[in-house]
Structure formats: structure tokens, C-alpha cells
Design an enzyme around this catalytic site. Structure first.
Site, PDB file in Angstrom:
ATOM      1  N   SER A 137      13.841 -64.381  89.476  1.00  0.00           N
ATOM      2  CA  SER A 137      14.391 -64.425  88.126  1.00  0.00           C
ATOM      3  C   SER A 137      15.908 -64.348  88.225  1.00  0.00           C
ATOM      4  O   SER A 137      16.446 -63.397  88.794  1.00  0.00           O
ATOM      5  CB  SER A 137      13.849 -63.246  87.319  1.00  0.00           C
ATOM      6  OG  SER A 137      14.484 -63.171  86.064  1.00  0.00           O
ATOM      7  N   LYS A 163      12.877 -68.777  87.762  1.00  0.00           N
ATOM      8  CA  LYS A 163      12.989 -68.434  86.341  1.00  0.00           C
ATOM      9  C   LYS A 163      14.460 -68.240  86.016  1.00  0.00           C
ATOM     10  O   LYS A 163      15.171 -67.537  86.732  1.00  0.00           O
ATOM     11  CB  LYS A 163      12.189 -67.156  86.072  1.00  0.00           C
ATOM     12  CG  LYS A 163      12.558 -66.408  84.804  1.00  0.00           C
ATOM     13  CD  LYS A 163      11.480 -65.373  84.503  1.00  0.00           C
ATOM     14  CE  LYS A 163      12.051 -64.101  83.901  1.00  0.00           C
ATOM     15  NZ  LYS A 163      11.006 -63.091  83.691  1.00  0.00           N
ATOM     16  N   LYS A 165      17.222 -67.145  82.943  1.00  0.00           N
ATOM     17  CA  LYS A 165      17.385 -66.524  81.630  1.00  0.00           C
ATOM     18  C   LYS A 165      18.139 -67.508  80.742  1.00  0.00           C
ATOM     19  O   LYS A 165      19.095 -68.154  81.201  1.00  0.00           O
ATOM     20  CB  LYS A 165      18.202 -65.232  81.774  1.00  0.00           C
ATOM     21  CG  LYS A 165      17.484 -64.143  82.569  1.00  0.00           C
ATOM     22  CD  LYS A 165      16.382 -63.520  81.752  1.00  0.00           C
ATOM     23  CE  LYS A 165      15.823 -62.285  82.433  1.00  0.00           C
ATOM     24  NZ  LYS A 165      14.697 -61.714  81.682  1.00  0.00           N
ATOM     25  N   ASP A 190      13.325 -67.704  80.407  1.00  0.00           N
ATOM     26  CA  ASP A 190      13.024 -66.449  79.698  1.00  0.00           C
ATOM     27  C   ASP A 190      14.155 -66.166  78.710  1.00  0.00           C
ATOM     28  O   ASP A 190      15.310 -66.016  79.104  1.00  0.00           O
ATOM     29  CB  ASP A 190      12.902 -65.302  80.713  1.00  0.00           C
ATOM     30  CG  ASP A 190      12.480 -63.980  80.076  1.00  0.00           C
ATOM     31  OD1 ASP A 190      12.292 -63.936  78.841  1.00  0.00           O
ATOM     32  OD2 ASP A 190      12.340 -62.981  80.823  1.00  0.00           O
ATOM     33  N   GLU A 215       9.288 -68.010  78.222  1.00  0.00           N
ATOM     34  CA  GLU A 215       8.903 -66.614  78.067  1.00  0.00           C
ATOM     35  C   GLU A 215       9.626 -65.994  76.873  1.00  0.00           C
ATOM     36  O   GLU A 215      10.851 -66.116  76.752  1.00  0.00           O
ATOM     37  CB  GLU A 215       9.272 -65.878  79.368  1.00  0.00           C
ATOM     38  CG  GLU A 215       8.775 -64.449  79.453  1.00  0.00           C
ATOM     39  CD  GLU A 215       9.150 -63.802  80.790  1.00  0.00           C
ATOM     40  OE1 GLU A 215       9.443 -64.516  81.773  1.00  0.00           O
ATOM     41  OE2 GLU A 215       9.172 -62.561  80.842  1.00  0.00           O
ATOM     42  N   ASP A 240       5.986 -61.605  76.780  1.00  0.00           N
ATOM     43  CA  ASP A 240       6.367 -60.447  77.605  1.00  0.00           C
ATOM     44  C   ASP A 240       6.490 -59.261  76.644  1.00  0.00           C
ATOM     45  O   ASP A 240       5.520 -58.519  76.416  1.00  0.00           O
ATOM     46  CB  ASP A 240       7.687 -60.782  78.332  1.00  0.00           C
ATOM     47  CG  ASP A 240       8.321 -59.607  79.071  1.00  0.00           C
ATOM     48  OD1 ASP A 240       7.821 -58.480  78.958  1.00  0.00           O
ATOM     49  OD2 ASP A 240       9.354 -59.802  79.762  1.00  0.00           O
ATOM     50  N   LYS A 264       3.463 -56.379  82.568  1.00  0.00           N
ATOM     51  CA  LYS A 264       4.333 -55.389  83.213  1.00  0.00           C
ATOM     52  C   LYS A 264       3.631 -54.051  83.083  1.00  0.00           C
ATOM     53  O   LYS A 264       3.263 -53.649  81.965  1.00  0.00           O
ATOM     54  CB  LYS A 264       5.697 -55.321  82.528  1.00  0.00           C
ATOM     55  CG  LYS A 264       6.571 -56.538  82.815  1.00  0.00           C
ATOM     56  CD  LYS A 264       7.917 -56.432  82.123  1.00  0.00           C
ATOM     57  CE  LYS A 264       8.751 -57.674  82.427  1.00  0.00           C
ATOM     58  NZ  LYS A 264       9.941 -57.744  81.559  1.00  0.00           N
ATOM     59  N   GLY A 292       8.792 -58.309  86.298  1.00  0.00           N
ATOM     60  CA  GLY A 292       9.610 -57.339  87.021  1.00  0.00           C
ATOM     61  C   GLY A 292      10.584 -56.667  86.073  1.00  0.00           C
ATOM     62  O   GLY A 292      10.876 -57.196  84.991  1.00  0.00           O
TER      63      GLY A 292
HETATM   64  O1  LIG Z   1      13.570 -59.568  88.950  1.00  0.00           O
HETATM   65  C1  LIG Z   1      13.008 -58.832  88.135  1.00  0.00           C
HETATM   66  O2  LIG Z   1      12.654 -57.678  88.401  1.00  0.00           O
HETATM   67  C2  LIG Z   1      12.717 -59.364  86.755  1.00  0.00           C
HETATM   68  C3  LIG Z   1      13.937 -59.780  86.025  1.00  0.00           C
HETATM   69  C4  LIG Z   1      13.684 -60.013  84.564  1.00  0.00           C
HETATM   70  O3  LIG Z   1      13.448 -61.142  84.205  1.00  0.00           O
HETATM   71  C5  LIG Z   1      13.840 -58.879  83.652  1.00  0.00           C
HETATM   72  C6  LIG Z   1      14.670 -57.864  84.083  1.00  0.00           C
HETATM   73  C7  LIG Z   1      14.924 -56.783  83.274  1.00  0.00           C
HETATM   74  C8  LIG Z   1      14.319 -56.695  82.050  1.00  0.00           C
HETATM   75  C9  LIG Z   1      13.484 -57.694  81.598  1.00  0.00           C
HETATM   76  C10 LIG Z   1      13.209 -58.790  82.396  1.00  0.00           C
HETATM   77  C11 LIG Z   1      12.242 -59.783  81.836  1.00  0.00           C
HETATM   78  O4  LIG Z   1      11.320 -60.281  82.487  1.00  0.00           O
HETATM   79  O5  LIG Z   1      12.321 -60.049  80.650  1.00  0.00           O
HETATM   80 MG   LIG Z   2      10.768 -61.397  80.242  1.00  0.00          MG
END
Ligand SMILES: O=C(O)CCC(=O)c1ccccc1C(=O)O
Ligand SMILES: [Mg+2]
Length: 369
Positions: A137, A163, A165, A190, A215, A240, A264, A292
Site C-alpha cells: 500500500s 494499492k 491511496k 484506496d 476501497e 474497509d 482488519k 494493514g
Molecule cells: O501497509 C499497511 O499496513 C496498510 C496501509 C493502509 O492502507 C492503511 C494504513 C493506515 C490506516 C488505514 C489504511 C487503510 O487500509 O485504509
Molecule cells: Mg483502507
């Protein structure tokens, strides 16, 4: 088992590189670790995934500490527990929500249970995979070129799902360039709730990038608007933030708000509930993957064990330790090779906790008995 002693710590670990979402930037990760000891001296570990501020959900590491200290620990300490499922099904039923706080202690109970029954946490959960597939991510960057360079590096490392953001202003152009440069790789986006139904025309344009999924495009507590949006989109929506329980998952699936669920452990209140959502989705033909939260090695170990369940058919966000930390708090560290992580076979979470490193990152700790 009976838990006789608990230690809660606040740790602060510096991230290798800052992580930016639609809500802001993290340079370091503050989180709680919980160490539980049972009457035989078996030690179990749990990690709270709550952040320092309540941007992702309403919990923070200090609300977690408060809920643990004043409610969850008094309910659980010295109580006979035959199976970890009892934690959410019997012991914590009088406490609403605060899922990340509940999950912190439940994770440690699962770790102890696995050790006492002489199996790995993955086996204790009923998982069968010997290796799990993971993606990466990538946070919002200041320039598209920087993102392309990063993605190029991760693709070379073997990560098979990327992924990114997104947020208004960092979406169409970014995905267009990324798809152009990497025509074949699995890409997903995401939004962490950065859009509303008013952005439907923009969101429809994402269909042309052949994304694996989008997402949580809409509000963090929504399942109605997501159903409207899914009706208009070819790209599968993955929820999520909106999913906190099996009940939430059932309602979202029945409404058609989501075609994929990101599970999660912390967000749903622990491994028992995570497994229930997994089982329900398996029956309904909804693929799941493990999200994550920039976890340390302990949270990462729990994620790996959960991902061994069969309906985790899509790569998760649990990348290798070296993606996040100069030094992780477990030995060995989590290694992703060619996009796969080997599932440890040793008892419990399968990694040793490096107490010296834990001590080094500890800002505050308190003991309960
Ligand atoms: O690499 C990771 O641990 C996930 C990174 C990530 O997308 C995320 C990190 C922090 C809070 C929310 C998210 C998410 O999935 O929305
Ligand atoms: Mg997310």
C-alpha cells in the site's frame, strides 16, 4: 486458562518513510502493546492498531488504554477462559464497540491458547496455507513521477498487487499514468472516504483503468450510498472503514454495497469476529483480504495467521517489516519474497518478541494484576 498479569506499553516507532492518506501524514507510529501472562507463565502478545489521533475511526491509543484499564482488564483478569471465542462472545458483551481495544487483549489470548494447545496461531484459527500472498500500500506522493519510481521498485521486489491511496486531485491523472506505465499489474485504489456521491462522474471514470477494486470511496460509516455507487460502477467496491462486525458485513453484502471485504482484526474487535466475517463471506462468494494498519511485527504476525484461512483469496496489505521499519520488534522479521510471506510453523504467533527493542521504543508502561 486464567490471565493473572497484564502489561500495557505505549511504543513509538519511526517509519522509514512518511505515509500520507487522504487524511494526513504519519512520520512515526504510536501504538499500544499488550503482554498477558496466564497462571502457568505462558506469555501472549497483542497490538492495538488505534492511531494517535482518531482520523481512521473514533478510537485512539489512549481511548484504548482507558477502555482496557477501566473495563476490559477488570472483566477478564483471573477469569477462567476455555476458548478465545469466549472473550467476545461472553466476557466483553457488556461493552459496546471499542473494537480495537477489545482486539488488543483478545489477540494476546489467542496467542496463549495456541501455545497451550501446542500449535501455531494459524493452525489454531483453522488456516491451511503455508504461504500467503501480499501486496503493498503506497501513500500519496508529492509528484506522480515519485509514485511511478516507487511502484517500479515494488514490482521489481515481486509484489503482485499495488494499492495506491487516492483523494480528490490525486486520482484520475495518477491512475492514468500508473496504468500506462504498468499495463499488466494488479492495481487498486484506496480513498479512505475522501469522496461523496456528488463525485459519481469522476468515480465512474475510474472504470477505464481496470482496477482490481476501489476501497472505501464514500463515508466511513456508510453502506447505503456505496450500494448506489456500486450499481453505477464496473469496478468492484471493497469496504474497509464501514465494516465493524459480522452483522455489518451481512447488511453490506445484502444491500450490494460491496463485492469484496477488507478484514482488519482490530476494526472488527478481534480474531474471532474476523473469522466469522471470513466464514460468512466464503458462503456468499465474497472474496476477502487482510488489511494493514502500519503494524509492528506483533500485529503483522496476527495478520499473517488470519490470512491462512481459505477465503483470503486476494493479496493483503501485510508487507514485509523492512517496508515500514529500520528495525522491527520481532525475530525473525517478516520477510516478503516475490510477494509471498512464509507462514511460521512454530507455536503461538510464530515470532519471538525482542524485549530489548520493545524496551527501547517504550514511552510509557503500566502493569495490572
Ligand atoms: O501497509 C499497511 O499496513 C496498510 C496501509 C493502509 O492502507 C492503511 C494504513 C493506515 C490506516 C488505514 C489504511 C487503510 O487500509 O485504509
Ligand atoms: Mg483502507
Amino acid at each position: 486458562m486464567k490471565i493473572t498479569d497484564i502489561t500495557i506499553r505505549h511504543l513509538q516507532m519511526e517509519l522509514k518513510s512518511p505515509f500520507t492518506t487522504s487524511f494526513g501524514t504519519f512520520k512515526s507510529r504510536d501504538f499500544l502493546l499488550l503482554e498477558a501472562v496466564d497462571e502457568n507463565g505462558t506469555i501472549g502478545w497483542g497490538e492495538s492498531v488505534a492511531f494517535h489521533s482518531p482520523w481512521y475511526n473514533e478510537e485512539t491509543l489512549y481511548t484504548n488504554w482507558h477502555i482496557l484499564e477501566d473495563f476490559l482488564i477488570p472483566l477478564l483478569i483471573n477469569k477462567e477462559i476455555r476458548h478465545p471465542d469466549e472473550v467476545s462472545e461472553k466476557i466483553f458483551t457488556s461493552i459496546r464497540k471499542n473494537n480495537m481495544a477489545k482486539s488488543t487483549i483478545e489477540g494476546a489470548i489467542w496467542d496463549i491458547y495456541a501455545q497451550q494447545t501446542n500449535q501455531s496461531l494459524a493452525d489454531a484459527l483453522g488456516g491451511k496455507k503455508e504461504q500467503i500472498e501480499v501486496g503493498i500500500s503506497i501513500g500519496i506522493q508529492s509528484k506522480i513521477d515519485d509514485l511511478i519510481t516507487l511502484v517500479d521498485g515494488y514490482v521489481r521486489e515481486g509484489y503482485k498487487r499495488i494499492k495506491v491511496k487516492i483523494k480528490p486531485g490525486w486520482d484520475i491523472e495518477v491512475l492514468h499514468e500508473l496504468r500506462n506505465r504498468f499495463p499488466k499489474i494488479a492495481i487498486m485504489a484506496d480513498a479512505n472516504s475522501a469522496y461523496s456521491l456528488e463525485d459519481i462522474d469522476l468515480l465512474k471514470q475510474l472504470d477505464k483503468f481496470d482496477l482490481m477494486m476501489i476501497e472505501q470511496p464514500l463515508a466511513s460509516d456508510d453502506i447505503i450510498d456505496h450500494a448506489h455507487l456500486q450499481n453505477e460502477l464496473k469496478t468492484p467496491i471493497c469496504l474497509d472503514e464501514s465494516i465493524h462486525s459480522l452483522e455489518d458485513a451481512r447488511k453490506a453484502v445484502e444491500l450490494g454495497s460491496t463485492k469484496i471485504i477488507n478484514i482488519k482484526i482490530g476494526r472488527v474487535g478481534g480474531l474471532t469476529e474476523a473469522k466469522k466475517i471470513h466464514d460468512y463471506c466464503e458462503k456468499k462468494g465474497i472474496p476477502v483480504w487482510c488489511g494493514g494498519m502500519l503494524e509492528s511485527g506483533i500485529g503483522r504476525a496476527h495478520n499473517i495467521a488470519l490470512t491462512t484461512l481459505p477465503n483470503f483469496t486476494l493479496p493483503g496489505d501485510t508487507a514485509g517489516s523492512n517496508h515500514y521499519w529500520k528495525r522491527d520488534i520481532i525475530v525473525p522479521e517478516v520477510v516478503a519474497s516475490n510477494g509471498f510471506i512464509e507462514v511460521p510453523k512454530t507455536v503461538g504467533i510464530g515470532f519471538k518478541v525482542n524485549q530489548e527493542v520493545v524496551e527501547e521504543f517504550t514511552i510509557k508502561k503500566k502493569h495490572y494484576r
